[in-house]
Design a protein around this motif. Sequence first.
Motif, PDB file in Angstrom:
ATOM      1  N   LEU A 223      25.745  96.356 -23.894  1.00 34.76           N
ATOM      2  CA  LEU A 223      26.753  96.358 -22.837  1.00 34.76           C
ATOM      3  C   LEU A 223      26.914  97.750 -22.234  1.00 34.76           C
ATOM      4  CD1 LEU A 223      29.502  93.991 -24.281  1.00 34.76           C
ATOM      5  CD2 LEU A 223      28.263  93.669 -22.132  1.00 34.76           C
ATOM      6  N   ALA A 224      26.944  98.782 -23.097  1.00 40.88           N
ATOM      7  CA  ALA A 224      27.093 100.149 -22.598  1.00 40.88           C
ATOM      8  C   ALA A 224      25.870 100.569 -21.791  1.00 40.88           C
ATOM      9  CB  ALA A 224      27.312 101.105 -23.769  1.00 40.88           C
ATOM     10  N   ARG A 225      24.686 100.311 -22.310  1.00 42.04           N
ATOM     11  CA  ARG A 225      23.460 100.685 -21.608  1.00 42.04           C
ATOM     12  C   ARG A 225      23.295  99.895 -20.317  1.00 42.04           C
ATOM     13  NH1 ARG A 225      17.494  98.673 -23.137  1.00 42.04           N
ATOM     14  NH2 ARG A 225      18.587  96.799 -22.434  1.00 42.04           N
ATOM     15  N   LEU A 263      32.597 100.392 -33.556  1.00 46.47           N
ATOM     16  CA  LEU A 263      31.340 100.242 -32.820  1.00 46.47           C
ATOM     17  C   LEU A 263      31.050 101.452 -31.931  1.00 46.47           C
ATOM     18  CD1 LEU A 263      31.839  96.515 -31.709  1.00 46.47           C
ATOM     19  CD2 LEU A 263      30.376  97.338 -33.568  1.00 46.47           C
ATOM     20  N   LEU A 264      31.631 102.606 -32.268  1.00 48.98           N
ATOM     21  CA  LEU A 264      31.475 103.769 -31.398  1.00 48.98           C
ATOM     22  C   LEU A 264      30.036 104.272 -31.357  1.00 48.98           C
ATOM     23  CD1 LEU A 264      32.734 105.907 -29.574  1.00 48.98           C
ATOM     24  CD2 LEU A 264      33.217 107.272 -31.632  1.00 48.98           C
ATOM     25  N   ARG A 265      29.366 104.329 -32.502  1.00 51.18           N
ATOM     26  CA  ARG A 265      28.008 104.880 -32.519  1.00 51.18           C
ATOM     27  C   ARG A 265      27.039 104.070 -31.673  1.00 51.18           C
ATOM     28  NH1 ARG A 265      26.193 106.540 -38.468  1.00 51.18           N
ATOM     29  NH2 ARG A 265      24.441 107.338 -37.232  1.00 51.18           N
ATOM     30  N   PRO A 266      26.985 102.743 -31.809  1.00 49.38           N
ATOM     31  CA  PRO A 266      26.078 101.998 -30.918  1.00 49.38           C
ATOM     32  C   PRO A 266      26.482 102.091 -29.455  1.00 49.38           C
ATOM     33  CG  PRO A 266      27.388 100.485 -32.261  1.00 49.38           C
ATOM     34  CD  PRO A 266      27.580 101.859 -32.837  1.00 49.38           C
ATOM     35  N   PHE A 267      27.781 102.177 -29.196  1.00 48.49           N
ATOM     36  CA  PHE A 267      28.243 102.333 -27.822  1.00 48.49           C
ATOM     37  C   PHE A 267      27.726 103.639 -27.225  1.00 48.49           C
ATOM     38  CE2 PHE A 267      31.388 104.296 -25.009  1.00 48.49           C
ATOM     39  CZ  PHE A 267      31.468 103.352 -23.995  1.00 48.49           C
ATOM     40  N   LEU A 268      27.848 104.738 -27.957  1.00 52.28           N
ATOM     41  CA  LEU A 268      27.392 106.028 -27.449  1.00 52.28           C
ATOM     42  C   LEU A 268      25.870 106.057 -27.292  1.00 52.28           C
ATOM     43  CD1 LEU A 268      29.703 108.473 -29.436  1.00 52.28           C
ATOM     44  CD2 LEU A 268      29.909 107.737 -27.034  1.00 52.28           C
ATOM     45  N   ARG A 269      25.160 105.397 -28.210  1.00 49.66           N
ATOM     46  CA  ARG A 269      23.706 105.299 -28.051  1.00 49.66           C
ATOM     47  C   ARG A 269      23.364 104.548 -26.769  1.00 49.66           C
ATOM     48  NH1 ARG A 269      23.593 103.952 -33.583  1.00 49.66           N
ATOM     49  NH2 ARG A 269      23.121 101.778 -33.040  1.00 49.66           N
ATOM     50  N   GLY A 270      24.139 103.509 -26.478  1.00 44.31           N
ATOM     51  CA  GLY A 270      23.903 102.749 -25.258  1.00 44.31           C
ATOM     52  C   GLY A 270      24.132 103.571 -24.006  1.00 44.31           C
ATOM     53  N   VAL A 271      25.196 104.372 -24.004  1.00 42.73           N
ATOM     54  CA  VAL A 271      25.465 105.244 -22.860  1.00 42.73           C
ATOM     55  C   VAL A 271      24.306 106.217 -22.664  1.00 42.73           C
ATOM     56  CG1 VAL A 271      26.980 107.053 -21.963  1.00 42.73           C
ATOM     57  CG2 VAL A 271      27.971 105.025 -23.046  1.00 42.73           C
ATOM     58  N   GLY A 272      23.859 106.832 -23.769  1.00 43.19           N
ATOM     59  CA  GLY A 272      22.755 107.772 -23.669  1.00 43.19           C
ATOM     60  C   GLY A 272      21.488 107.132 -23.143  1.00 43.19           C
ATOM     61  N   ARG A 273      21.179 105.954 -23.650  1.00 38.63           N
ATOM     62  CA  ARG A 273      19.966 105.271 -23.195  1.00 38.63           C
ATOM     63  C   ARG A 273      20.086 104.852 -21.734  1.00 38.63           C
ATOM     64  NH1 ARG A 273      16.834 102.934 -27.333  1.00 38.63           N
ATOM     65  NH2 ARG A 273      15.678 101.838 -25.705  1.00 38.63           N
ATOM     66  N   GLY A 274      21.272 104.458 -21.335  1.00 41.10           N
ATOM     67  CA  GLY A 274      21.472 104.083 -19.932  1.00 41.10           C
ATOM     68  C   GLY A 274      21.231 105.243 -18.997  1.00 41.10           C
ATOM     69  N   LEU A 275      21.707 106.427 -19.371  1.00 39.20           N
ATOM     70  CA  LEU A 275      21.501 107.609 -18.538  1.00 39.20           C
ATOM     71  C   LEU A 275      20.025 107.976 -18.464  1.00 39.20           C
ATOM     72  CD1 LEU A 275      24.518 109.775 -19.751  1.00 39.20           C
ATOM     73  CD2 LEU A 275      24.299 108.587 -17.557  1.00 39.20           C
ATOM     74  N   VAL A 276      19.315 107.857 -19.576  1.00 42.06           N
ATOM     75  CA  VAL A 276      17.893 108.213 -19.603  1.00 42.06           C
ATOM     76  C   VAL A 276      17.052 107.195 -18.831  1.00 42.06           C
ATOM     77  CG1 VAL A 276      15.884 108.448 -21.110  1.00 42.06           C
ATOM     78  CG2 VAL A 276      18.060 109.503 -21.754  1.00 42.06           C
ATOM     79  N   GLU A 277      17.371 105.919 -18.985  1.00 39.97           N
ATOM     80  CA  GLU A 277      16.542 104.861 -18.414  1.00 39.97           C
ATOM     81  C   GLU A 277      16.912 104.500 -16.980  1.00 39.97           C
ATOM     82  OE1 GLU A 277      16.865 101.580 -21.075  1.00 39.97           O
ATOM     83  OE2 GLU A 277      15.997 102.670 -22.779  1.00 39.97           O
ATOM     84  N   GLY A 278      18.041 105.022 -16.475  1.00 39.72           N
ATOM     85  CA  GLY A 278      18.508 104.652 -15.142  1.00 39.72           C
ATOM     86  C   GLY A 278      17.498 104.884 -14.033  1.00 39.72           C
ATOM     87  N   PRO A 279      16.861 106.064 -13.940  1.00 37.09           N
ATOM     88  CA  PRO A 279      15.911 106.303 -12.838  1.00 37.09           C
ATOM     89  C   PRO A 279      14.741 105.306 -12.835  1.00 37.09           C
ATOM     90  CG  PRO A 279      16.573 108.378 -13.817  1.00 37.09           C
ATOM     91  CD  PRO A 279      17.128 107.304 -14.701  1.00 37.09           C
ATOM     92  N   ALA A 280      14.185 105.013 -14.007  1.00 35.90           N
ATOM     93  CA  ALA A 280      13.080 104.051 -14.069  1.00 35.90           C
ATOM     94  C   ALA A 280      13.554 102.655 -13.677  1.00 35.90           C
ATOM     95  CB  ALA A 280      12.476 104.035 -15.468  1.00 35.90           C
TER      96      ALA A 280
END
Length: 304
Positions: A223-225, A263-280
């Motif tokens: 959901l976060a990603r 569920l904070l750790r998976p949420f933060l991982r999702g945010v990070g992955r979303g920022l990295v994967e957004g341009p692609a």
Amino acid sequence: MATELTIVTVLYRSGDMLAETLPTWARSAAGLPVRFIFADNWPDDGCEKVIVGCLEDDRYEYLADSSNPGFAAGCNRAVAAATTSHVLLLNPDVWLPDDALARICAAVAEHPDAPVAVGLAMHGGEYVGIDLNPISLFIDRSAAVSRAPLGPSGGAAVFPTELFRRFGGFYEHLFAWGEDADLAFRLYASGLRTHGLDLVLPHAGGHSVDGDQKLQGFRAFLLARNRLLVAARTLTWPLMLVAVPVLALAHVALAARRMRQGLLRPFLRGVGRGLVEGPAARRQWNGRRFGFASLLSYLTVRRA
């Protein structure tokens, strides 16, 4: 292509739930030109046996994939196998009243070229399709909202089969949660409007992750990603410049909620992955995007 309806259902840990709901589908489909395709992403829990016991052999197709490619990929695979003019994406934890499919078929006949959002009753509320939200970008649309849906919810959505395929179906990289909103933004930006159907189906909601903390964490991650990936893929740059600061503030509030849920750790991982994967993710959609003109239209045009 025949003017008929195929019910497309993605299964994952759904055996017990399908045993409750599928008999209601069979009763509702009696005498109607309705077929079924099941994409089973967890084929070891007895769903096939339930299907065999409820439906005639020539009325369904069963597609098993133990690799679990996700809800989005399962829908795309099943729609690719459909031979009817329309598909109804339907979650396995939805019950159908006896007249439900007749009413859905009538809506298809009335709006043959448009998506149709079917209502769902869950968690004490009634919802029809997808709505915009300044905090989470997209949410389930309350049935009481006066404007028409942005698009159908993947839990109960009717699409002309050719239309779904022409837009590439669901973005499979999202895996689950948000793929319907991604398609809804793209359809709306292209001028395609969704009709809401005055029919609310009982929906359990969340059966595939209930009682499993690991899967709950995976859902929080997705959901976060996916919220960030949907924004990156579907919003115009001017709207993105406004939306990103709002989403950033919203994620601070969402982080506090996830912390309380453990569920904070998976949420933060999702945010990070979303920022990295957004341009692609943005490069993978070259069609029209949802901008200020689309936003103004959505907020001001009321449903018929």
